[in-house]
Motif scaffolding. Structure first.
Motif, short mmCIF file in Angstrom:
data_model
loop_
_atom_site.label_atom_id
_atom_site.label_comp_id
_atom_site.label_asym_id
_atom_site.label_seq_id
_atom_site.Cartn_x
_atom_site.Cartn_y
_atom_site.Cartn_z
N LEU A 124 -104.12 8.83 -35.42
CA LEU A 124 -103.64 7.45 -35.26
C LEU A 124 -102.25 7.52 -34.65
CD1 LEU A 124 -104.16 4.40 -35.83
CD2 LEU A 124 -103.06 4.75 -38.05
N VAL A 125 -101.97 6.60 -33.74
CA VAL A 125 -100.70 6.58 -33.01
C VAL A 125 -100.03 5.23 -33.21
CG1 VAL A 125 -99.62 6.76 -30.73
CG2 VAL A 125 -101.64 8.14 -31.26
N ALA A 126 -98.70 5.27 -33.41
CA ALA A 126 -97.91 4.04 -33.52
C ALA A 126 -96.58 4.25 -32.81
CB ALA A 126 -97.67 3.68 -34.98
N THR A 127 -96.01 3.16 -32.33
CA THR A 127 -94.71 3.20 -31.67
C THR A 127 -93.69 2.39 -32.46
OG1 THR A 127 -95.23 1.28 -30.30
CG2 THR A 127 -95.72 3.47 -29.37
N MET A 128 -92.41 2.71 -32.23
CA MET A 128 -91.31 1.96 -32.85
C MET A 128 -90.13 1.97 -31.87
SD MET A 128 -89.32 2.67 -36.48
CE MET A 128 -88.49 4.16 -35.90
N PRO A 129 -89.57 0.79 -31.57
CA PRO A 129 -88.39 0.78 -30.70
C PRO A 129 -87.17 1.32 -31.44
CG PRO A 129 -88.96 -1.46 -31.40
CD PRO A 129 -90.01 -0.55 -31.94
N VAL A 130 -86.33 2.01 -30.68
CA VAL A 130 -85.07 2.51 -31.23
C VAL A 130 -83.96 1.62 -30.70
CG1 VAL A 130 -83.50 4.48 -31.37
CG2 VAL A 130 -85.99 4.86 -31.30
N ASN A 131 -83.33 0.90 -31.62
CA ASN A 131 -82.25 -0.02 -31.30
C ASN A 131 -81.37 -0.14 -32.55
OD1 ASN A 131 -83.61 -1.88 -33.05
ND2 ASN A 131 -84.91 -2.49 -31.34
N SER A 132 -80.43 -1.06 -32.54
CA SER A 132 -79.48 -1.17 -33.66
C SER A 132 -80.17 -1.45 -34.99
CB SER A 132 -78.43 -2.24 -33.36
OG SER A 132 -79.06 -3.50 -33.23
N ARG A 133 -81.37 -2.01 -34.97
CA ARG A 133 -82.09 -2.31 -36.22
C ARG A 133 -82.47 -1.06 -36.99
NH1 ARG A 133 -86.31 -7.07 -35.10
NH2 ARG A 133 -86.61 -6.67 -37.30
#
Length: 140
Positions: free
Chosen positions: A36-45
């Motif tokens: 299973l694959v998932a993405t997550m943005p990398v930002n100040s959060r």
């Protein structure tokens, strides 16, 4: 039983509503019979005070994708999954962009699932390597 990729992705993304996964903007993007694959943005959060991806956010991504992946091997009407141990080695920092977590099954037992989760950047460089152990329990 035939694996249904679209059904699995819809299930995972629907279950993420109003949870930590939605808060972290985790999106399930691909699935197969043993991954299973998932993405997550990398930002100040998801940054720590030094402006880098927080290790805890990486671990949350890894546990989210690894726990959801165990759903492929259980009957959700009769069983449920609990993460019981996770370890992570953070090998590269990340300031911005996107990370992708891929969970691959290492051991599929009747009561224990062992997953390896690789978190990589857009250039396929390893950010974190995680190992997750899930317990399969009867649904109460």
């Amino acid at each position: 039983m035939v694996f249904d990729r679209e059904k699995m992705l819809l299930l995972c993304n629907d279950w993420s509503k109003n949870t930590l996964m939605q808060t972290l903007e985790i999106e399930y993007t691909d699935a197969g019979e043993d991954f299973l694959v998932a993405t997550m943005p990398v930002n100040s959060r998801v940054h720590q005070p030094m402006g880098l991806l927080h290790g805890g956010a990486s671990v949350a991504l890894a546990e989210s994708v690894g726990s959801a992946a165990s759903l492929m091997f259980i009957n959700p009407e009769k069983q449920e999954v609990r993460g019981i141990e996770i370890s992570a080695n953070h090998v590269r920092s990340k300031k911005e962009g996107m990370v992708t977590a891929t969970a691959k099954i290492l051991h599929k037992g009747a009561s224990i699932h062992l997953w390896e989760i690789r978190i990589e950047d857009e250039k396929d460089r390893l950010i974190s390597l995680c190992k997750l152990t899930n317990m399969v329990l009867p649904r109460r």
